[in-house]
Design a protein around this motif. Structure first.
Motif, PDB file in Angstrom:
ATOM      1  N   ASN A 108      -1.528   2.422  -8.311  1.00  0.00           N
ATOM      2  CA  ASN A 108      -0.142   2.323  -7.889  1.00  0.00           C
ATOM      3  C   ASN A 108       0.596   3.535  -8.406  1.00  0.00           C
ATOM      4  O   ASN A 108       0.690   3.731  -9.605  1.00  0.00           O
ATOM      5  N   HIS A 113       0.395   3.500  -2.952  1.00  0.00           N
ATOM      6  CA  HIS A 113      -0.993   3.708  -3.376  1.00  0.00           C
ATOM      7  C   HIS A 113      -1.349   5.183  -3.449  1.00  0.00           C
ATOM      8  O   HIS A 113      -0.872   5.988  -2.662  1.00  0.00           O
ATOM      9  N   LYS A 138       0.815  -1.206   0.000  1.00  0.00           N
ATOM     10  CA  LYS A 138       0.000   0.000   0.000  1.00  0.00           C
ATOM     11  C   LYS A 138       0.853   1.262   0.000  1.00  0.00           C
ATOM     12  O   LYS A 138       0.331   2.359  -0.139  1.00  0.00           O
TER      13      LYS A 138
END
Lengths: 978, 455, 472
Positions: free
Chosen positions: A864, A854, A851
């Motif tokens: 991404n 992210h 993450k």
């Protein structure tokens, strides 16, 4: 490029047929797309829901081929499991035996196929191929034995080489000879299929990946189209749909100067002029790309799957526009496909037209034979202790290599995965049986009862409650507590559904302030604060306001910066205190009751609240299912749960699955309001199960991130219950500290030496820390589901791994209660478990990767980094401590009854028969267990008969980080009953 | 005595990051895996020392009324008349920068302990972060443009490597390379400026400058030379600070982990361009054309970025363009001679943007919180823009913004591609010639033929 | 005395080792023998340098031996034969002999001797046999021209006449535009160990310093400088757009070599010191860089830069070494390369303002080539075919190279003083016979006496005196 397709000549009906065909193709592809909702309404579901009609083992392989993903964990992961004895020899022996392989020796003096497989499964050998293999052989592998080969095997190989070659031989000579015997029998490499899309052909012939041109533009377009309020300036003309907006923007001349887009304005203008709708545009583009009619299905499927995140989001919002955070633009997957294929046609045309100077095609460099398998056979021969002598006959050598090749990676991993699950299953079932054999005293008359969600994260809190107060009975029910409502909290902007995904709520429950005036002024203050915050955050990103702000007040940001980074908990408390001071929080009630016969619906089609009749049905169902109806304690607390955290776009995924990714507190509150309702009580008194006069229901909410427990409507508690309430609150206060303490052992960043108070502070800090990607472990520990009496599991340490569903088989001889319960619990539990399974085994393919890079886009999902496909599934930080086993569902019921229920309920039967969950029947009469093997129930054979006994849970988990086995906790068993 | 103390403190600002880097790098190469805690402790201690040293120095300078501390360390090396002098300058310009640099890198170090916990590249991140810290401190404290170049290079390299931090995906790597390419092309300007300064005034030192707030580069006598050097410096600053038309790498640089994006593109790296221009104030003073150039570039950038930023739908790009807007404004301020304002603007902007970037992953949470406070879905702020721009123009303008002003395509397809094609053509001629020499019986591996065969 | 003997040993040991290596049973054994031999040679070279009085040529035996050690020990065993190891050792031996020789004819002999084994090795395998033809087509004239020039010098012809064939011969071997075409293709196709042994020591620079420094007419100097600058930029630009890592490496080496040649023509002490440092840095760094590339190639097959193909996760040390050594060769701050580049550019801009600036462009492009190579080869994909990271042997050699570049880069004044021959000149002030105070290694020009009149006062001037008297 293409000859005009014949259908052009056939007139209108042919066009209609084309359209039908196209719609079918799109609908077929649609069901393969991820079904993840906008991220704020994240709900767990089986990632491979579309494949549930197939048996698990078949489905994962099929999906892996289609999606380019991993079916099981990678081999090196299994290697690690072997190393730390997570998979043992007996597990391997059991699964190999169950799979049934031949036991005749493969080569003279060598192992049988069955032995060979067992041997192979003890070693996770790395596949080395191509030049890396050549290098390895030349530098290392022909000079010395593989390090995992034990001494007897080495001696046998050397001895064999001596027999074959005569005279003294050293390791290098023996190994070189061994390899030479095997090398000629390398099997042919499987043919790699080139893709079916026009893009694949262009890539193969020109070395240009047109997706690298088309997809970034699609990301931008879809981001702009779906944006729910992140951008300052919304896409013009998007109310007419993606295709229209695209034409309106890119159909104008002087567009982007990218060479491949030069023809786009003209093409779009032409389509506009011809009045082509989305379907016609798709058909025209497919024609332009030269896709024959017969391959529409596969090409459309592959094209959409190549950008499945955005395509899936469009498809989701097409089906459920109500789940958009603000307001969904008119989404149509066909529009999306039309834009996508229009662009792809432009790009392909450009590539084919231009001289391909800039790209060399990837040269087919693969050798015709698979030498990596020879190397594998070479290592297996060493491990098995067979040398050149045994493989003297080329026929034998060939058979050996091919047997090694036949046991390919997928077959190996399938067996490893079974061994991995078996290990877990044996431990859990043996633990349950041993605990049960030692006996669990019943609670004679519980002083209080606590109803929780079945969520495995509540297992530890329940256990600690029972340890602190052994006379308290805890109960597990689905966390929406039977209340299928749309709920609008005091500050909520719009109602959200708080019930399982499968249900569309019809009733609206609103939270209202008790005191209008005070609430109104508080709201006004809150609005002011919000507007200032909003203005400053928007302003700082603009030109003039941003300049003024940052040049003058910018330095002031250093205070929250330092505070948030270095002292997150303190900073949050300070911010909270300031806000509380400025705004305050007025007391509220739920508006829950609707007069009988009032059928007025609001703009969302919702009825306002429930009638007494409906409420009675809800309360009755919960009391019956959990079987506490007949023996209610004076105080029953009902606790919903949710999770709050910062730095976490996936915050909703930590909430309650049974409320459809919402927080269960309002459901608990609504349920208690119903159960305390005099009308409901009166109705129940008539039809049963009656609620005694002296019983009071109190609602609470448990935050699984901070371990805070809040209580609702405490002021309504009758005076007679105050003392008991105070006592229960104290018990909860202690238990939640212990719960925090137990959770902390799983956080590497929390020292194992934390005491309970600092543990609580630690979990509180995590939830409000901008730098914390793991506010809590979520469902990462889920593995087990026990449907049965709490008396079977009370005092059993289950390590926060078990969904605990209260169900009493004694009052349910023909499964009238169990059937609906299985149908409700099955999808929720399996959905959570399988989403974790897939996101764990392939974090990039099924999950959304780490993450850390992210990037929240349009408030609907994460990408991404700078731009990418929307990432679906769970982030790695959320699943990393997960054990990927299918949910081990243990039902306290006779196997025959379960078989009958499965026959009645195809939804559950599909999941069970296809082995998406492991089902175990625990017979209430014989107290024996049997495991469903896909066709029938097979008696469970125990490995261990004892269980570790500890005084308290802390004694069991202290100093441990990893998953823990079952243990019998004495503290929870002192119920005072015999 | 105080003098010596302050000089030691100044050196510490540079030495401490260097020590952090050396310790982590040494352990890595020797395959001695440091624990996460140890790595963070090293970085934390070193940057705390650096921060304390700057803050202490600042306090002393305020107290003693000193506006400039100069620390000559001597020649690093010297050949004939060319010497590379190591000198550090602590004055009213470098002080806030040095303090900001050390403190922010330290803060990010503390933040990333949690953020990057258990991440595979944990040690690599800290390695590059401390090298970046070293680079920044060198650039801002440098007493000569040579030393600036030293640090400038380190900043560029670490920036590219951190953009490509998630090394297993193609996009971060591509964008890292893109940033590196931009940096290198613009670094030529800096290097050329160094050489030209040596050539014209035989010194690239940062010297006290009459009538200026802080020490500056020595401006060449001739206006032409000053213009040349100034233009070269502006070119160098444009790359690092993502000015039009070279700024396309900035939103793409958001591929790296959030903390590094925050400290590089919210706070430090992005402001090094303005820093360089502030140091070059004497040159800007002497070359009004260059000052005009700075204003023009800044104004263009700010306008471009504010338009493009308004249509971005992902939080990181939106913040990247917000940064670009402000840096463009800062350029304008510098070009117009409002230097203290520019300095204040830089410091304020760095704090705000870092915090916003660190909060970026929490945008959903914050957004919901705001909605609840406001009591409705957040109002779309773009309304007045839509009213101001004529309806007929809107699609054009929106497309222009969505495609980021077409700069990327113009640069890549308009400039880079023809050059690459030309060079590959030259290379093909080379190959043919060698193939001829090698004799016709062997097939030359002509790179172009493959595709033609495939056709 | 020790100095001379050790230097001689550094040249002889490789030759002896080559003889032993041919008798090895396998390529692995030959490599082991070669590694030990070259380690010994390196020790001799270091001993020779350490006991000498400094000067630009004092460390050359160690320099060549270090390159030889890298070339031999990092060659992969794959399809190698003991003969190849022996030929690499022969090239190194010849080069080692070359850098301790100063008689023109002896020089010409070892010059040819370093070319022959290379050609033989190219001839030995069918896949490189065509390359041998192209190689011969360029290097035969080069050898002939050098021999001619050497003979002219030995026969006492005027230096002005002799330098022309010499300069032409050197230009071919140093791959200066337009005589460069053999070079990228040679690097692309020849075994990497051989490439490194043949190319990295840049013997042309040595010959240049020995023969041409004094005798070049100014116009020719300008031509050489211009050709050097063109080569730097052209090769760097071509390198940056290559699709094959091997060919990109070829252009990179070419660009770096030309950088040195260009710097030598600058008539300033700092420019020459820069060139000298660049010579050493490029030699060491590119040897390590090329062998790291070879190590990767042995593990992965031919290296394409078209698509990212890396697995940084599995081979971090190899990747780091690739990046570090590559960037060190183009002036990464903190390595000796940065110092060399700084001196080179600042020293040349005086005489060649425009050309000097092109050097900046060249090194800038070269660094793009390296970072692009790093990204393409080690990152951007999850693919992993089982490549192994550096072996202990490879790691030890690379640690030596990287360590020396970093150490010298952080403390450059030491090496600079050493190369300026400060110690030598301090000693010579008291020496009666200046000629004898310059060790046998230290005779500079055929007419070393030319500088007899120059009073040696300080290091800088001594350096200027090493190359050219005309400046003053």
């Amino acid at each position: 490029m293409t000859t005009p397709p014949p259908r052009m000549l056939k007139g209108r009906s042919a066009e209609e047929r084309d359209r039908d065909h196209l719609r079918d193709a799109v609908d077929h592809a649609r069901h393969l797309l991820p079904t993840q909702a906008p991220i704020r309404a994240f709900v767990h579901h089986n990632t491979l829901h579309a494949f549930e009609d197939l048996p698990f083992d078949e489905a994962v392989v099929r999906a892996a081929e289609l999606l380019g993903t991993e079916p099981y964990e990678r081999e090196e992961a299994f290697g690690a499991h072997l190393e730390r004895q997570r998979i043992t020899s007996s597990d391997i022996a059991a699964v190999v035996a169950a799979a049934g392989f031949s036991e005749a020796p493969l080569v003279p003096g060598g192992p049988s196929p069955r032995e060979l497989r067992a041997l192979r499964l003890h070693h996770a050998l790395e596949r080395v191929e191509g030049p890396a293999l050549t290098w390895l052989l030349e530098e290392v592998a022909l000079s010395d034995f593989h390090p995992e080969v034990d001494a007897p095997a080495r001696a046998r190989v050397l001895d064999s080489a001596r027999r074959a070659l005569g005279g003294a031989v050293d390791a290098r000579r023996a190994l070189t000879e061994l390899h030479a015997r095997l090398a000629p029998h390398a099997p042919a490499l499987p043919v790699v299929h080139a893709g079916t899309r026009p893009r694949d052909r262009v890539l193969a012939s020109h070395g240009v990946d047109v997706d690298e041109w088309v997809h970034p533009l699609m990301y931008r377009l879809c981001g702009a189209f779906l944006d729910q309020g992140l951008s300052y300036w919304a896409m013009p003309a998007r109310d007419a749909g993606l295709l229209s907006a695209f034409r309106a923007l890119y159909g104008k001349p002087f567009g982007p100067p990218d060479p491949w887009l030069r023809g786009l304005p003209a093409a779009l203008a032409e389509a506009q002029a011809a009045g082509r709708d989305a379907e016609q545009t798709v058909i025209a583009s497919l024609d332009a790309l030269g896709v024959p009619h017969a391959r529409w299905d596969e090409v459309i499927e592959a094209t959409l799957l190549a950008i499945r995140g955005w395509a899936g989001m469009i498809a989701q919002l097409e089906a459920r526009p109500d789940r958009a955070p603000v307001k969904a633009p008119p989404c149509r997957l066909m529009d999306f496909l039309a834009v996508l294929l229009t662009l792809e046609a432009q790009a392909v045309k450009h590539v084919l037209r231009s001289e391909p100077i800039d790209a060399a095609p990837p040269r087919p460099s693969a050798p015709a034979t698979d030498l990596a398998v020879v190397y594998e056979a070479f290592l297996v021969a060493q491990l098995a202790g067979i040398g050149p002598a045994e493989l003297d006959d080329p026929k034998d050598a060939r058979a050996f290599v091919h047997e090694v090749a036949a046991f390919d990676s997928v077959s190996r991993r399938r067996l490893w995965h079974r061994a991995y699950e078996r290990h877990h299953r044996q431990h859990v079932l043996d633990g349950l049986l041993a605990h049960d054999r030692l006996g669990v005293p019943a609670i004679a008359a519980p002083r209080a009862q606590a109803v929780f969600c079945i969520d495995e994260r509540e297992e530890s809190l329940r256990r600690h409650l029972e340890e602190v107060d052994p006379t308290m009975e805890t109960v597990g029910a689905l966390g929406f507590f039977g209340v299928p409502m749309a709920y609008q909290g005091l500050t909520d902007v719009k109602p959200t559904a708080l019930c399982p995904m499968a249900i569309r709520p019809k009733h609206l429950v609103v939270e209202e302030p008790i005191e209008e005036a005070g609430a109104r002024s508080a709201a006004a203050r809150r609005r002011l604060v919000g507007k200032v915050q909003n203005a400053s955050s928007v302003g700082s990103q603009t030109f003039v306001r941003g300049g003024v702000l940052s040049a003058t007040l910018g330095l002031a940001a250093a205070v929250p910066l330092v505070g948030r980074v270095l002292f997150p908990r303190l900073a949050e408390r300070a911010a909270h205190a300031v806000e509380h001071l400025a705004v305050g929080s007025p007391p509220t009630r739920l508006r829950i009751e609707r007069a009988e016969g009032d059928d007025a619906r609001d703009e969302h089609g919702l009825l306002s609240g429930f009638t007494v009749f409906e409420m009675t049905a809800i309360v009755r169902r919960v009391l019956t299912t959990t079987a506490i109806g007949g023996r209610l304690a004076p105080l029953v607390v009902v606790v919903g749960h949710g999770s709050s955290s910062l730095n976490n776009p996936h915050e909703a995924a930590y909430d309650c699955g049974a409320t459809g990714g919402g927080r269960g507190g309002p459901n608990a509150r609504a349920f208690c309001a119903m159960a305390n309702h005099p009308g409901v009580r009166a109705a129940l008194a008539a039809d049963g199960p009656a609620i005694p006069e002296g019983t009071w229901f109190l609602a609470g909410a448990h935050d699984t991130a901070t371990d805070a427990v809040d209580w609702f409507d405490v002021d309504l508690v009758p005076a007679g219950h105050r003392a008991e309430l105070a006592r229960v609150q104290t018990v909860f206060g202690t238990a939640r500290r212990l719960d925090a303490h137990e959770r902390c052992r799983r956080f590497e960043s929390a020292p194992l030496s934390l005491d309970v108070d600092r543990a609580l502070a630690h979990v509180e800090g995590r939830a409000v820390d901008l730098g914390q990607p793991r506010p809590e472990c979520g469902h990462a520990t889920n593995a087990i589901c026990v449907i049965g009496r709490r008396d079977r599991t009370r005092g059993l340490f289950l390590d926060r791994r078990a969904f605990l569903v209260s169900y009493d088989p004694s009052g349910d001889p023909d499964g009238q209660v169990l059937g609906p319960l299985l149908a409700a619990v099955g999808p929720v539990g399996a959905g959570i478990n399988l989403e974790y399974y897939f996101s764990f085994v392939d974090p990039e393919g099924y999950g959304c990767g780490s993450k850390l890079p992210h990037n929240v886009t349009g408030l609907v999902g994460v990408m991404n980094g700078h731009a990418s496909d929307l990432r679906t599934g769970l982030p790695w930080q959320m699943v990393e401590i997960h054990e990927p086993v299918r949910l081990l569902t243990i039902v306290e019921a006779e196997p025959e009854l379960l078989v009958r229920i499965l026959a009645r309920r195809p939804g559950v039967a599909r999941v069970v028969h296809n082995q998406w969950i492991q089902l175990v029947a625990w017979s209430p009469s014989t107290r024996k267990m049997s495991v469903f093997d896909g066709t029938r129930f097979v008696p469970h054979v125990r490995d261990a008969r004892t269980i570790k006994t500890v005084a308290t849970s802390v004694d069991h988990y202290r100093g441990e980080r990893g998953h823990l086995g079952c243990a019998r906790v004495e503290a929870a068993l002192r119920t005072g009953a015999p | 005595m105080t003098e010596a103390w302050i000089q030691v403190a100044t050196v510490l600002c540079v030495a401490a990051p260097g020590v952090a880097f050396a310790l982590i790098a040494g352990a890595e190469w020797m395959r001695f895996p440091l624990q996460e805690r140890e790595v963070v402790r090293i970085v934390g201690v070193c940057f705390s020392v650096a921060t304390l040293a700057v803050v202490g120095s600042a306090g002393w300078m305020l107290h003693a009324g000193v506006t400039e501390v100069r620390v000559p360390i001597g020649d690093w090396f010297e050949v004939a008349h060319h010497g590379f002098s190591l000198a550090l300058v602590l004055d009213r310009l470098s002080l806030p920068f040095a303090a900001l640099g050390a403190a922010l890198v330290g803060l990010i170090g503390a933040f990333s302990q949690r953020y990057l916990h258990r991440e595979r590249g944990f040690r690599r991140f800290y390695l590059l972060l401390s090298l970046f810290g070293l680079g920044v401190e060198l650039v801002v404290l440098a007493g000569s443009l040579d030393l600036v170049f030293f640090g400038w290079e380190l900043v560029g390299l670490t920036s590219a490597l951190l953009i490509a931090f998630f090394d297993e995906r193609a996009a971060p790597v591509r964008h890292g390379l893109r940033a590196f390419l931009t940096y290198r092309v613009c670094d030529l300007g800096l290097m050329a400026a160094v050489v030209w300064l040596h050539h014209t005034v035989s010194s690239a030192e940062v010297a006290p400058h009459a009538g200026s707030e802080w020490a500056g580069l020595v401006a060449p006598e001739g206006a032409l030379d000053a213009t040349i050097v100034g233009a070269l410096l502006v070119w160098a600053a444009m790359g690092k600070s993502a000015q039009v038309p070279l700024g396309g790498w900035l939103p793409r640089a958001m591929e790296g982990p959030t903390p590094s994006s925050a400290v590089f593109y919210g706070a430090l790296s992005i402001h090094l361009g303005p820093y360089l221009l502030l140091r070059a104030a004497p040159i800007l003073d002497r070359a009004p054309i260059v000052a005009g150039l700075v204003v023009t570039i800044g104004a263009l950038t700010a306008t471009h970025a504010t338009f493009v930023g308004r249509v971005q739908t992902d939080i990181k790009s939106a913040l990247a363009y917000a940064s670009m807007t402000q840096v463009g404004l800062i350029f304008v301020e510098i070009g117009l001679g409002f230097r203290f304002l520019a300095l204040a603007h830089i410091v304020g902007h760095a704090c705000i943007r870092t915090l916003q970037l660190l909060r970026a992953p929490s945008i959903l949470h914050d957004n919901r919180h705001l909605e609840q406070a406001v009591g409705s879905h957040l109002p779309r702020p773009g309304g007045h823009l839509e009213r101001m721009v004529p309806r007929r123009l809107q699609p054009w303008l929106y497309r222009h913004a969505l495609e980021r002003g077409y700069f990327d395509s113009l640069l890549a397809d308009g400039i880079l591609a023809p050059v690459v094609r030309l060079l590959r053509g030259v290379d093909r001629v080379e190959r043919r010639w060698i193939a001829l020499l090698e004799g016709g019986d062997d097939k030359p591996a002509d790179e172009g033929s493959g595709s033609r065969v495939a056709r | 005395m020790i100095t001379v003997l050790a230097a001689a040993a550094a040249a002889l040991v490789p030759l002896v080792t080559a003889a032993v290596a041919t008798r090895s049973a396998t390529a692995l054994d030959a490599r082991r023998v070669g590694t030990l031999g070259m380690a010994l040679a390196l020790s001799c070279g270091v001993l020779s340098g350490a006991t000498s009085d400094g000067g630009w040529d004092a460390m050359l035996p160690a320099f060549v031996a270090a390159i030889g050690l890298t070339a031999v020990s990092m060659s992969a065993a794959g399809n190698a034969t003991p003969t190849r190891s022996a030929r690499i050792l022969l090239v190194i031996g010849a080069t080692g002999a070359l850098v301790v020789t100063d008689h023109p004819v002896a020089l010409a002999i070892v010059w040819v001797a370093s070319i022959l084994p290379t050609w033989l090795e190219l001839r030995a395998r069918p896949e490189t046999r065509p390359s041998a033809r192209a190689f011969a087509a360029y290097l035969t004239p080069s050898a002939a021209l050098v021999t001619l020039g050497a003979l002219l010098l030995a026969l006492g012809a005027s230096p002005a006449v002799a330098v022309l064939p010499l300069a032409a011969g050197l230009a071919i071997r140093e791959a200066m535009v337009p005589a460069h075409s053999w070079f990228p293709s040679f690097v692309e196709k020849a075994p990497m160990g051989l490439v490194v042994a043949f190319v990295a020591p840049q013997v042309g620079v040595y010959a240049h310093l020995r023969w041409l420094a004094a005798g070049l007419p100014p116009q020719l100097e300008d031509v050489i400088a211009a050709l050097g600058a063109i080569t730097v930029v052209l090769a760097a630009a071509l390198g940056a757009v290559q699709r094959s890592a091997r060919r990109a490496l070829g252009y990179l080496l070419m660009s770096q070599t030309a950088l040195v040649a260009f710097g030598l023509e600058a008539h300033s002490a700092s420019g020459r010191m820069g060139a000298l440092l660049a010579w050493l840095v490029c030699g060491i760094a590119t040897a390590g860089f090329a062998m790291t590339t070879a190590a990767l190639e042995a593990r992965r097959g031919s290296l394409s830069l078209d698509r990212p193909s890396g697995s940084f996760r599995r081979i971090p040390s190899l990747a780091s070494a690739y990046l570090l050594l590559g960037l060190a060769s183009v002036g990464l701050p903190g390595t000796l390369g940065f110092v060399a580049e700084d001196l080179l550019v600042n020293g040349t801009v005086e005489r060649f303002p425009v050309l000097g600036l092109t050097l900046i462009l060249g090194t800038g492009l070269n660094s793009v080539t390296i970072v692009r190579g790093f990204f393409a080869l080690f990152t951007g994909s999850r693919r992993h075919a089982g490549e192994r990271d550096l072996t202990h042997r490879e790691r030890a050699v690379l640690t030596l190279l990287v360590g020396s570049l970093l150490a010298a880069g952080l403390w450059p004044s030491g090496p600079i003083r050493w190369l300026s021959g400060v110690r030598r000149h301090e000693a010579s002030e008291e020496a009666v016979d200046r000629q004898s105070s310059r060790s046998a290694l230290g005779r500079l020009e055929p007419e070393g006496a030319m500088h007899g009149a120059v009073a040696v006062v300080d290091g800088d001037r001594a350096l200027g005196d090493l190359f050219d008297a005309r400046e003053r």
